[in-house]
Design an enzyme around this catalytic site. Sequence first.
Site, PDB file in Angstrom:
ATOM      1  N   GLY B  77       0.824  -1.186   0.000  1.00 21.45           N
ATOM      2  CA  GLY B  77       0.000   0.000   0.000  1.00 21.45           C
ATOM      3  C   GLY B  77       0.862   1.240   0.000  1.00 21.45           C
ATOM      4  N   GLY B  78       0.237   2.377  -0.315  1.00 20.08           N
ATOM      5  CA  GLY B  78       0.949   3.639  -0.260  1.00 20.08           C
ATOM      6  C   GLY B  78       1.438   4.117  -1.609  1.00 20.08           C
ATOM      7  N   ASP B  79       2.060   5.266  -1.590  1.00 25.15           N
ATOM      8  CA  ASP B  79       2.488   5.960  -2.809  1.00 25.15           C
ATOM      9  C   ASP B  79       3.969   5.668  -3.069  1.00 25.15           C
ATOM     10  OD1 ASP B  79       2.982   8.154  -4.756  1.00 25.15           O
ATOM     11  OD2 ASP B  79       0.989   8.798  -4.197  1.00 25.15           O
ATOM     12  N   VAL B  80       4.739   6.717  -3.301  1.00 25.78           N
ATOM     13  CA  VAL B  80       6.143   6.524  -3.645  1.00 25.78           C
ATOM     14  C   VAL B  80       7.015   6.638  -2.391  1.00 25.78           C
ATOM     15  CG1 VAL B  80       6.399   8.974  -4.226  1.00 25.78           C
ATOM     16  CG2 VAL B  80       8.037   7.343  -5.120  1.00 25.78           C
ATOM     17  N   THR B  81       8.054   5.821  -2.319  1.00 25.61           N
ATOM     18  CA  THR B  81       9.024   5.968  -1.244  1.00 25.61           C
ATOM     19  C   THR B  81      10.416   5.669  -1.773  1.00 25.61           C
ATOM     20  OG1 THR B  81       9.400   5.604   1.109  1.00 25.61           O
ATOM     21  CG2 THR B  81       9.049   3.651  -0.234  1.00 25.61           C
ATOM     22  N   HIS B  83      14.314   4.070  -0.611  1.00 23.06           N
ATOM     23  CA  HIS B  83      15.195   3.374   0.336  1.00 23.06           C
ATOM     24  C   HIS B  83      16.635   3.677  -0.059  1.00 23.06           C
ATOM     25  CE1 HIS B  83      11.691   1.171   1.634  1.00 23.06           C
ATOM     26  NE2 HIS B  83      11.496   0.691   0.413  1.00 23.06           N
ATOM     27  N   SER B 143       8.305   5.772   7.035  1.00 24.24           N
ATOM     28  CA  SER B 143       7.186   5.502   6.138  1.00 24.24           C
ATOM     29  C   SER B 143       6.734   4.062   6.327  1.00 24.24           C
ATOM     30  CB  SER B 143       7.612   5.724   4.684  1.00 24.24           C
ATOM     31  OG  SER B 143       8.014   7.063   4.498  1.00 24.24           O
ATOM     32  N   ILE B 157       8.297  -1.149   7.084  1.00 23.37           N
ATOM     33  CA  ILE B 157       8.686   0.189   7.547  1.00 23.37           C
ATOM     34  C   ILE B 157      10.026   0.600   6.926  1.00 23.37           C
ATOM     35  CG2 ILE B 157       9.289   1.564   9.590  1.00 23.37           C
ATOM     36  CD1 ILE B 157       7.854  -0.637  11.283  1.00 23.37           C
ATOM     37  N   CYS B 174       5.486   9.550  -0.175  1.00 25.87           N
ATOM     38  CA  CYS B 174       4.102   9.153   0.115  1.00 25.87           C
ATOM     39  C   CYS B 174       3.098  10.114  -0.534  1.00 25.87           C
ATOM     40  CB  CYS B 174       3.850   9.038   1.611  1.00 25.87           C
ATOM     41  SG  CYS B 174       4.922   7.843   2.409  1.00 25.87           S
TER      42      CYS B 174
END
Lengths: 76, 216
Positions: B77-81, B83, B143, B157, B174
């Site tokens: 789930g969620g938008d862009v992140t 790492h 996030s 996470i 996000c």
Amino acid sequence: MIPVIIPDLGEEIIKVQLVGWLVAEGQQLSEGEDIAEVVTDKAVFNIASPAAGVFLRKHYEAGAEIDVGTMIAEIG
Amino acid sequence: MMSPIRFEDWGIVDYQTAWLRQKKLVGEVVAGAGDVLVVCEHPCVITLGRQAHEQNLLLSRSGLQEKGVPVLSVDRGGDVTLHAPGQMVVYPLVDLKRAGMGLKKYLINLEQVVVAFLAGFGIVANGDESRRGVWVGNKKIASIGIGVSRWVSFHGIGLNIATDLSLFRLIRPCGLSVEMTSVSELLHKRVPVSDTKSLFGEQFVRTFNSDFSVKS
């Protein structure tokens, strides 16, 4: 016909959005196979086939907002 | 109470390799194995969750490719992140049915683990139901985005410990116009991820009320 239903996802979640189907109509499925993705509140939940059989018909398209407890597809 | 959880430190591992290893572990947990808590770091990578909008990439895909930053669409789930080394990535593989948790309770617990972990460093943080993740004031430090297959969680996470925060200029994290922060920035000293992993594991166990075993 065996219905595929959006399960109770727990605390206060009453609606999900269908991300998309992972299988096509007419495809043979095994029990527990992931067949669709729905999303709610930063969580993608994979809907699993409740039984082995043929994926007969989908009732919704990607992007649809669907209430928990709704039948979204049929397996036969 | 959760069943005992096994702690695994994967070090620095390529994102896709870690995704495949997660999938394998999900299968094992579905088959009845115990829950697993994975911590690791990834080489720089941008991932798009299932709720992602392409406009939240602030550089073109070709521009990102030139910089050597892969962009991957992933099943969380969620938008862009983003790492990168210095960020502790946490992948709990938890049988939520066995643990008696719905999706919301699980997401809140993930936020609370991070909040309690940061409190150990004297950092006051909070979760936020309307914009999931963990916040220190108006800055985002962690996030959260998960996937669940046959009631077993994966993904998890991204917690900034010593991340190069300038990298976040490549995205709108996000989908929000927010500043990111890190433990190192807040403490004004570089804190290595390796110094924090076991502390995080211990806090995870406390928050989720589970037992613990370690596999390196």
